[in-house]
Every structure is written in C-alpha cells, then in structure tokens.
Design a protein around this motif. Sequence first.
Motif, PDB file in Angstrom:
ATOM      1  N   GLY A 270       0.763  -1.238   0.000  1.00 41.67           N
ATOM      2  CA  GLY A 270       0.000   0.000   0.000  1.00 41.67           C
ATOM      3  C   GLY A 270       0.791   1.283   0.000  1.00 41.67           C
ATOM      4  N   ILE A 271       1.830   1.377  -0.846  1.00 40.02           N
ATOM      5  CA  ILE A 271       2.542   2.648  -0.987  1.00 40.02           C
ATOM      6  C   ILE A 271       1.644   3.609  -1.765  1.00 40.02           C
ATOM      7  CG2 ILE A 271       4.648   3.762  -1.817  1.00 40.02           C
ATOM      8  CD1 ILE A 271       5.919   0.943  -1.887  1.00 40.02           C
ATOM      9  N   PRO A 272       1.393   4.807  -1.247  1.00 41.93           N
ATOM     10  CA  PRO A 272       0.522   5.744  -1.965  1.00 41.93           C
ATOM     11  C   PRO A 272       1.037   6.033  -3.370  1.00 41.93           C
ATOM     12  CG  PRO A 272       0.883   6.496   0.280  1.00 41.93           C
ATOM     13  CD  PRO A 272       1.813   5.337   0.064  1.00 41.93           C
ATOM     14  N   LYS A 273       0.117   6.118  -4.320  1.00 38.87           N
ATOM     15  CA  LYS A 273       0.509   6.316  -5.717  1.00 38.87           C
ATOM     16  C   LYS A 273       1.178   7.663  -5.948  1.00 38.87           C
ATOM     17  CE  LYS A 273      -3.601   5.592  -7.272  1.00 38.87           C
ATOM     18  NZ  LYS A 273      -4.751   5.424  -8.201  1.00 38.87           N
ATOM     19  N   ASP A 274       0.900   8.649  -5.068  1.00 44.69           N
ATOM     20  CA  ASP A 274       1.499   9.973  -5.241  1.00 44.69           C
ATOM     21  C   ASP A 274       2.652  10.220  -4.272  1.00 44.69           C
ATOM     22  OD1 ASP A 274       0.013  10.089  -2.939  1.00 44.69           O
ATOM     23  OD2 ASP A 274      -0.951  12.007  -3.387  1.00 44.69           O
ATOM     24  N   ALA A 275       3.265   9.151  -3.761  1.00 42.10           N
ATOM     25  CA  ALA A 275       4.409   9.310  -2.858  1.00 42.10           C
ATOM     26  C   ALA A 275       5.549  10.020  -3.581  1.00 42.10           C
ATOM     27  CB  ALA A 275       4.865   7.950  -2.353  1.00 42.10           C
ATOM     28  N   THR A 276       6.114  11.042  -2.950  1.00 39.52           N
ATOM     29  CA  THR A 276       7.225  11.779  -3.552  1.00 39.52           C
ATOM     30  C   THR A 276       8.580  11.235  -3.118  1.00 39.52           C
ATOM     31  OG1 THR A 276       7.005  13.406  -1.767  1.00 39.52           O
ATOM     32  CG2 THR A 276       5.923  13.907  -3.859  1.00 39.52           C
ATOM     33  N   ALA A 277       8.606  10.472  -2.027  1.00 32.07           N
ATOM     34  CA  ALA A 277       9.851   9.858  -1.569  1.00 32.07           C
ATOM     35  C   ALA A 277       9.514   8.603  -0.774  1.00 32.07           C
ATOM     36  CB  ALA A 277      10.661  10.828  -0.711  1.00 32.07           C
ATOM     37  N   VAL A 278      10.275   7.543  -1.031  1.00 28.69           N
ATOM     38  CA  VAL A 278      10.105   6.278  -0.310  1.00 28.69           C
ATOM     39  C   VAL A 278      11.483   5.815   0.146  1.00 28.69           C
ATOM     40  CG1 VAL A 278       9.344   3.877  -0.442  1.00 28.69           C
ATOM     41  CG2 VAL A 278       8.083   5.652  -1.688  1.00 28.69           C
ATOM     42  N   ARG A 279      11.608   5.520   1.422  1.00 24.70           N
ATOM     43  CA  ARG A 279      12.883   5.055   1.981  1.00 24.70           C
ATOM     44  C   ARG A 279      12.660   3.694   2.633  1.00 24.70           C
ATOM     45  NH1 ARG A 279      17.840   7.088   3.065  1.00 24.70           N
ATOM     46  NH2 ARG A 279      18.961   6.504   4.973  1.00 24.70           N
ATOM     47  N   LEU A 280      13.484   2.727   2.266  1.00 22.24           N
ATOM     48  CA  LEU A 280      13.411   1.375   2.812  1.00 22.24           C
ATOM     49  C   LEU A 280      14.462   1.215   3.903  1.00 22.24           C
ATOM     50  CD1 LEU A 280      12.624  -1.664   2.830  1.00 22.24           C
ATOM     51  CD2 LEU A 280      14.222  -1.966   0.907  1.00 22.24           C
ATOM     52  N   ILE A 281      14.019   0.741   5.069  1.00 26.74           N
ATOM     53  CA  ILE A 281      14.924   0.467   6.186  1.00 26.74           C
ATOM     54  C   ILE A 281      14.759  -0.997   6.565  1.00 26.74           C
ATOM     55  CG2 ILE A 281      15.649   1.142   8.499  1.00 26.74           C
ATOM     56  CD1 ILE A 281      13.251   3.401   6.684  1.00 26.74           C
ATOM     57  N   ALA A 282      15.880  -1.721   6.688  1.00 28.98           N
ATOM     58  CA  ALA A 282      15.809  -3.158   6.963  1.00 28.98           C
ATOM     59  C   ALA A 282      16.926  -3.565   7.909  1.00 28.98           C
ATOM     60  CB  ALA A 282      15.893  -3.954   5.662  1.00 28.98           C
ATOM     61  N   PHE A 283      16.709  -4.687   8.587  1.00 27.68           N
ATOM     62  CA  PHE A 283      17.676  -5.177   9.577  1.00 27.68           C
ATOM     63  C   PHE A 283      17.541  -6.687   9.691  1.00 27.68           C
ATOM     64  CE2 PHE A 283      18.469  -6.616  13.935  1.00 27.68           C
ATOM     65  CZ  PHE A 283      19.758  -6.150  14.150  1.00 27.68           C
ATOM     66  N   THR A 284      18.673  -7.368   9.839  1.00 26.85           N
ATOM     67  CA  THR A 284      18.626  -8.798  10.116  1.00 26.85           C
ATOM     68  C   THR A 284      19.249  -9.085  11.477  1.00 26.85           C
ATOM     69  OG1 THR A 284      19.347 -11.012   9.460  1.00 26.85           O
ATOM     70  CG2 THR A 284      20.763  -9.180   8.791  1.00 26.85           C
ATOM     71  N   PRO A 285      18.525  -9.788  12.349  1.00 25.99           N
ATOM     72  CA  PRO A 285      19.092 -10.182  13.642  1.00 25.99           C
ATOM     73  C   PRO A 285      19.964 -11.427  13.533  1.00 25.99           C
ATOM     74  CG  PRO A 285      16.821 -10.911  13.507  1.00 25.99           C
ATOM     75  CD  PRO A 285      17.102 -10.156  12.237  1.00 25.99           C
ATOM     76  N   SER A 286      20.076 -11.975  12.324  1.00 23.17           N
ATOM     77  CA  SER A 286      20.850 -13.194  12.113  1.00 23.17           C
ATOM     78  C   SER A 286      22.350 -12.915  12.188  1.00 23.17           C
ATOM     79  CB  SER A 286      20.496 -13.794  10.749  1.00 23.17           C
ATOM     80  OG  SER A 286      21.329 -14.890  10.441  1.00 23.17           O
ATOM     81  N   ASP A 287      23.123 -13.986  12.320  1.00 23.07           N
ATOM     82  CA  ASP A 287      24.582 -13.874  12.277  1.00 23.07           C
ATOM     83  C   ASP A 287      25.100 -13.819  10.845  1.00 23.07           C
ATOM     84  OD1 ASP A 287      24.747 -13.974  15.046  1.00 23.07           O
ATOM     85  OD2 ASP A 287      24.887 -16.164  15.084  1.00 23.07           O
ATOM     86  N   SER A 288      24.209 -14.005   9.875  1.00 21.91           N
ATOM     87  CA  SER A 288      24.592 -13.989   8.464  1.00 21.91           C
ATOM     88  C   SER A 288      24.025 -12.761   7.771  1.00 21.91           C
ATOM     89  CB  SER A 288      24.071 -15.249   7.758  1.00 21.91           C
ATOM     90  OG  SER A 288      24.562 -16.422   8.370  1.00 21.91           O
ATOM     91  N   ASP A 289      24.718 -12.290   6.735  1.00 22.61           N
ATOM     92  CA  ASP A 289      24.205 -11.189   5.924  1.00 22.61           C
ATOM     93  C   ASP A 289      22.990 -11.664   5.125  1.00 22.61           C
ATOM     94  OD1 ASP A 289      26.436  -9.989   6.904  1.00 22.61           O
ATOM     95  OD2 ASP A 289      27.365  -9.569   4.958  1.00 22.61           O
TER      96      ASP A 289
END
Length: 491
Positions: A270-289
């Motif tokens: 559900g990203i708005p169709k008129d979004a002017t900027a979108v930033r993705l933030i992610a994290f893994t708690p695993s010991d592997s990339d």
Amino acid sequence: MIAGTAALAAVTGFASLHTPEAADAGTAKAAAQLPVERTSLLCPAPSASDLAETTYTSFTPVTKGTGSDGRAELAAATAKSAAGAKGNGKGKKAAKPVLTPKEPGKPVDGDTSGADAPALVGTAEGKFAPGWTVQETTEVAAGIGRGLLGVNCAVPDTDFWFPGASTAAGRTDYVHLTNPDDSAAVVDIELYGKDGSLKSEVGEGIAVPPHGSEPILLSTLTGGPQADLTVHVNVRSGRVGAAVQALDAKSGGDWLTASTEPAGSLVLPGIPKDATAVRLIAFTPSDSDADLKVRLASPTGLITPAGNETLHIKAGMTAAVDLGDLTRGEAGSLVLTPTDTAVPFVAALEVVRGKGAKQETAFIPATAPVTARATVAGNTARGTILSLTAPDGAAQVKVTASAGSEGGTAATKTYTIKSGTTQDVELPVPAGLKGTYALTVERVSGGAVYASRTLLAPADGIPAFTVQTLPDDRGTVAVPDAEQDLSVLQK
C-alpha cells in the motif's frame, strides 16, 4: 480421598491423550476453528501536543458461533488494580471507560483532545472478542509532528522490531510501552544503527508499572544522532504493547508499528501512488548477511526498480536505501525476497507525500498476510484507500464495509487480485452512511493476500495521511477434538 479424586477429575478429566495405536484412524477429527473468547488491546497515549484532536473507533465483525453474551471496553491505563494499589488495599476506583461498544457489526466512536490523553487498555470478551479492532487517529494542527497520526491499538506481546526509527536532527522519536497487567513489566530496548549495536545501559531493565504506560525518548538511549535505527523491544518479564511515535520538525510524523516477525521474504503493502519519496529500512538479527531482491508489485505486475534491484543487509546492522518516487502515480507494494539463501530480516518504509514545506510522513512496516480475515476501523466516506496485493498467486478477496457509527447499512464487494499485482480497490459504500465505518477483508481463495488502509486528511495544502497494515485478526483458534476419560485417574 474421594473428594480429592472428584476435584482432580474436575480439572483433568475433560481430555485424555491416546496413543496412535489406540486411536481409531477412521474416526479422527480435525481440530475445530472456534471463536476466541477474550482479546486485549493497548492504545498508546496519542500526543503531547495541546492542539491534538484524537478519535478512537472500536469495531468487532460479526462472527459465527460466538453466542449472545460478551462485553468490551477501553479505559485509561492509569488505574491501579486492587492487588497492586497501595494504601487501604482496595485500590483506586476503576477509570471510566472511554469506549463501550454496544454490538458487533457496528462501530463506536469516542473523542478526546489535548496533551493529557492517556494510554488506553482494552478488553473484549464473548461475542465482542473475535476480530476486535480499535483505531486511534490524531490530528495535530501545528508544531512538531503536525498532520495525521494513526495506529491500530495492539495486542500485548513480548518481542517487537521497529526498523525506521531515528534520532537524527529534527526527529523526535518515542517508544511507547503500555502494560495491561497487575504486575510490573521489565523491558530492554536495544538499538541498531548502520554500524551495528549501540551500547546503552539506560535501555536495560526499564520498569513499566501495572496498568501504566511509559514513553521513552530514543535520543536518551544513544550517544549521538543516528539517521536510521532499528529498535528491538524485548520484554524480560510480563508483556506490553509497544509502538514508536516518530515526529519530524518539517515533515509531520506518524506512528511506526512493529514489523512482522523476522522472515526470509516480506511484503510491505500500500505505498501511496502519489508518494514523492520512499525510503526502505531493513535489519537482520541473524549472524549472516541477507541479500534481497527488491521488486514493486504494481497494477500490472512485478517490476524491478532501476538502480535498486537488490539490497544487502549486513548481519546486526541497519541498512537503508532511498527509492525515490517509486510508484510514479500507480498503486504499489514492495516485495522483498532472497536472492539465494533465505536469512530472516525485518523491514519498514518511510513514505513522504507533498513537497517543500508541505510534506507529510507515514510508515509502512512489513506485515503478515490476511490468511482468513482482517479488519480496520475509522474509515470515512472520503479519504479512505484500501490496497490489496497478491505477490505469489491470484486471489479472490471479499471486502465488507460495515454500517456507520451513526447509521447506514453494510455493503460487500468481491475482487480478484491478479498474481504479482497491487490494486487500490473501489470500496463498497454503506447505504445511508453516517459517521465512520469499518472495512473487513476476507481471503476467499487463491494465493496469499496482503492489505493496508490509507486515511487522507488534507489541510492547509498539506497532504496529511496515515497508513495501517491489516494482518490477520486471528479471531478463531484451533481446538482439538477431545473427550472425557476418567480412566486416567485410576492409574
């Protein structure tokens, strides 16, 4: 002895364990799906602004098999229980309920204003419990975090991940912790930036009082500003509701709710169709990339954004990438899958609408699919968008718009969502609608379905909005077939 045996039978005689050899395979029965009988919800304190105007909307969808009894109410999280109160041992008088729903199938609204509105603790039993949802929506006219803030009041839990928080200049982020129980909860808050864990003893052993709430300013837990943070709330003792209130001095703010539990593939709908900027933030708690494919589920299918085809997340570190005006005028959802080996991770999107001084921010965390049913309340006749995505296979979905809080008749519509697409569907409109209404989404058949709802409330040229995801409401529970067997007491 006889009395003791009878008492034991009352506790243990309702079911017995049979070995596979003793069981008759031909008469084995599948576990029955029965409505849950009790649900708890926790709403964070809405705002510290004197200009805040907050509306709460409660709704329970009608569920077969619930019976005719039940009750539900929301009350301030400031009352002490009789067991936990000091003084004469009788405790304080119970707080007056903010909301008391009258019947399933019809929403109930309640309002409050100003900076003193407390966190709320809600309980629903009987016919009000299955699928109970409460929406908290706040409008702030000016100041830090001005705009529209919305949050679905949450079920208490013991583990939460919030990628997308920040202590950068201009940001004021609080973790709100609310305790529904009669004993104190003990919580640890861990922070992870782009270089890994941020050591802080201040975030360890935070006590949340019984039936109380604690807002924790994130900047007090770090040694310096961090643009992109992942917050991990781990409850050592008890349980809490947790949400991050992310406020920006220039671009408004919203509630950041927890990402679904770490998984190898995630969907952010559900990203708005008129979004002017979108930033993705992610994290893994695993010991592997973790190495991920980044794709957009558009109205016509899955698209790989040019220049952002993949994302690499180092173990224990927060990764962030700007995706720009990703949707370009069309409905969209972000689909993250492993390039090779699946490594569990969490993720959220920070989404901006508007430009310059007229910007507004909201967040979309990764969410679980609607396996059976999900509901969101607080919708209005204008300014409500429902986004549905089916990333892995076509699905049929039924959407019901409830009666209004002040009148109207429910309406239902069924949609087919093509594989790999996102649709902002044309909503069914309750006949004679007055007040707010609820939307109930049910997956009828086909592949996995993910959903979110966007509320729009433009004011003074600012495109104020808030987005809530719709994970399954878990309104039923599997109950195995069992029979009384008192022979266990004779062994």
